[in-house]
Scaffold this active site. Structure first.
Site, short mmCIF file in Angstrom:
data_model
loop_
_atom_site.label_atom_id
_atom_site.label_comp_id
_atom_site.label_asym_id
_atom_site.label_seq_id
_atom_site.Cartn_x
_atom_site.Cartn_y
_atom_site.Cartn_z
N ASP A 1 0.77 -1.25 0.00
CA ASP A 1 0.00 0.00 0.00
C ASP A 1 0.81 1.30 0.00
OD1 ASP A 1 -1.52 -2.11 0.86
OD2 ASP A 1 -2.20 -1.15 2.71
N GLN B 1 4.14 0.63 2.44
CA GLN B 1 4.37 -0.61 3.17
C GLN B 1 5.57 -1.29 2.54
OE1 GLN B 1 1.95 -2.11 5.93
NE2 GLN B 1 2.60 0.02 5.98
N TRP C 1 5.98 -10.26 1.39
CA TRP C 1 5.52 -9.48 2.54
C TRP C 1 6.20 -9.99 3.81
CZ3 TRP C 1 2.89 -9.88 7.18
CH2 TRP C 1 2.28 -8.71 7.66
N PHE D 1 1.88 -0.79 10.09
CA PHE D 1 0.94 -0.95 8.99
C PHE D 1 0.55 0.41 8.41
CE2 PHE D 1 -1.10 -5.46 9.37
CZ PHE D 1 0.16 -6.03 9.34
N SER D 2 -0.37 0.35 7.43
CA SER D 2 -0.68 1.54 6.63
C SER D 2 -1.21 2.71 7.45
CB SER D 2 -1.71 1.17 5.57
OG SER D 2 -1.06 0.44 4.57
N ARG E 1 -7.47 -0.77 11.52
CA ARG E 1 -6.20 -0.28 10.95
C ARG E 1 -6.40 0.72 9.80
NH1 ARG E 1 -6.69 -5.76 9.61
NH2 ARG E 1 -7.07 -6.18 7.40
C1 FRU Z 1 -3.91 -3.57 2.69
C2 FRU Z 1 -3.30 -3.99 4.01
C3 FRU Z 1 -3.63 -2.98 5.09
C4 FRU Z 1 -2.52 -3.16 6.08
C5 FRU Z 1 -1.36 -3.45 5.18
C6 FRU Z 1 -0.34 -4.39 5.74
O1 FRU Z 1 -3.24 -4.05 1.58
O2 FRU Z 1 -3.73 -5.28 4.36
O3 FRU Z 1 -4.92 -3.14 5.66
O4 FRU Z 1 -2.32 -2.03 6.86
O5 FRU Z 1 -1.88 -3.99 3.97
O6 FRU Z 1 0.80 -4.42 4.97
#
Ligand code: FRU
Length: 488
Positions: free
Chosen positions: A38, A54, A62, A97-98, A165
């Protein structure tokens, strides 16, 4: 600076040396090394547009989330800055996170979700997502002492503390607002609103919108909310959503609601949701308002379910081109930012070309292009355009005139994984001319249909030598072609 942050900053400098720049997109933000997802903190600070994302520098998959950081003056040429945040505190040890960024008191505030685990009375561990704050100068950030600033305990009882979040923060008449994605025991997806005078102390206001019919996915990730024209627009990315007709084919979708917002009572009367993009690789968009008033959107140009990269590539993840949003005729229009025009070189214009059977034009080829094809209403059922094409590779866009349907098919773009490659969408009926504007970069094709009525975003992984463009038609069609190379 924490050890974790220092390690990431050193690692990205060293590892970037092993990534050939010719395989990177020329004018789309991409992972410096490792993985990105994101867009975060898309905002203006001291005259420059900042984009965080991210980021997991250590592999192309990831992992514990950091915030990567890029900056630009024109949204086309981006400069990479050092990693901004690392998951180095107890309250964010599972990931930063985001979230979003905002200029306040001359500083840049980052507001993000800190993910951690908590021991429950029965001894089990459970994830906790809370909202955290960091202050910085546009490059280095210090996390607030009182983090987290917003916790799940501030929510109504039935709201989740596990899925809470992606704060989006904005300021309006001296008050800060924060919209966060959430779900509850009864409602599978919702967005919740908080307010603050100083970004530090927050108050829960309301559940601004929710999936009351149960048809709009589950957890509503990455919300955004802003005025546009005479409406308000709510954007979110619901997970696990079922398709409906030609809408919402992506599983995890990104969509928008337009509606009327009463900022005193915090009520939002919203219309039905609409897909933001009809392609294969688009998620978690975020917007910002520029000082000149334009509302710009950027999204992750990938989906959670597809891996579309050449074998052996060490990095993964790109952003879309920043797009200007407009609200007209009851819908959202998206177009590439005007700044792209400064990079258009070697124009080629062909007027009134008749296409019957298969046709190629010597001067119409390339892989970093701004290409517009106008197809006039003619005597044909199907019109087809193949891009990034040669004997081995192709990505096909087919227009079925009778059904008023288009299809993108990247089956032969080079993918070696079993990923989704085809998608169909309905174009607006009753137009004399179908206007298709394609923006090609090394690993992507973004199609803007009819001046931005619809956008179709697709990653490809095709070697650069596949640069032909093929037109074909099962009857007779007349086209106008305008092509520019993009040189950055
Ligand atoms: C969306 C998400 C967000 C989260 C992030 C984690 O793609 O799942 O909700 O903050 O990616 O990387």
């Amino acid at each position: 600076m924490s050890e974790k942050l220092e390690k990431a900053r050193l690692y990205e400098i060293e590892e970037a040396k092993n990534i050939p720049q010719e395989e990177k997109p020329a004018f789309h933000v991409s992972a410096p090394v490792g993985w990105i997802n994101d867009p975060n903190g898309f905002s203006v600070f001291k005259g420059k547009v900042h984009l965080f994302y991210q980021y997991h520098p250590y592999s192309r998959d990831w992992g514990p989330m950091h915030w990567g950081h890029s900056v630009t003056e024109d949204m086309i040429r981006w400069e990479q800055l050092p990693t901004a945040l690392a998951p180095d505190q107890e309250y964010d040890r599972e990931g930063c996170f985001s979230g979003s960024a905002i200029e306040a008191d001359g500083k840049q505030a980052l507001i993000y979700t800190g993910v951690t685990t908590e021991k429950l009375p029965d001894g089990k561990e459970e994830v906790r997502q809370n909202q955290c704050l960091a202050w910085g100068d546009g490059k280095d950030y210090v996390k607030a002492e009182k983090n987290p600033i917003v916790t799940g305990d501030m929510l109504p009882e039935k709201c989740s503390r596990v899925d809470f979040r992606d704060p989006k923060v904005w300021e309006d008449n001296g008050t800060y607002h924060m919209l966060v994605g959430c779900r509850s025991e009864e409602i599978p997806g919702q967005v919740v609103l908080f307010s603050s005078k100083d970004l530090k102390e927050w108050k829960f206001e309301t559940i601004l919108a929710e999936n009351s019919t149960g048809e709009i996915g589950v957890m509503w990730e990455c919300p955004d909310f802003f005025p546009l024209g005479d409406k308000y627009v709510l954007i979110c990315s619901p997970q696990h959503m079922r398709a409906k007709g030609y809408e919402f084919h992506n599983g995890h979708n990104s969509l928008y609601f337009t509606g009327d917002y009463d900022s005193e009572k915090h009520t939002f009367e919203k219309d039905a949701p609409v897909s933001l993009d009809y392609g294969l690789d688009f998620y978690a968009p975020q917007t910002t308002k520029l000082p000149d008033g334009r509302r710009i959107l950027i999204a992750w140009m990938k989906s959670w379910d597809a891996c579309v990269i050449p074998d052996g590539q060490k990095w993964q993840g790109m952003m879309t081109l920043p797009r200007e949003l407009r609200y007209m005729n009851g819908r959202l229009y998206q177009n590439p930012v005007e700044e792209l025009k400064q990079y258009r070189k070697n124009p080629c214009c062909l007027k009134d070309q008749e296409i019957s059977g298969t046709v190629q034009f010597d001067e119409v080829r390339g892989r970093m292009l701004d290409l517009t094809v106008e197809i006039e209403n003619g005597q044909f059922d199907e019109f087809c355009l193949e891009l990034a094409h040669n004997m081995e590779y192709t990505t096909t866009y087919t227009y079925n005139r009778k059904k008023q349907i288009m299809e993108v098919d990247r089956t032969c773009c080079g993918v070696t994984k079993d990923v989704i490659c085809r998608r169909i969408w309905k174009v607006t009926e009753g137009k004399e001319t179908l206007k298709l504007r394609f923006i090609l970069d090394r690993q992507s094709i973004e199609l803007f249909v009819n001046d931005g009525e619809q956008v179709v975003t697709t990653a490809i992984c095709t070697p650069m030598e596949a640069d032909e463009i093929v037109f074909s038609c099962d009857g007779k069609a007349k086209v106008n072609v305008e092509k520019y190379e993009i040189v950055v």
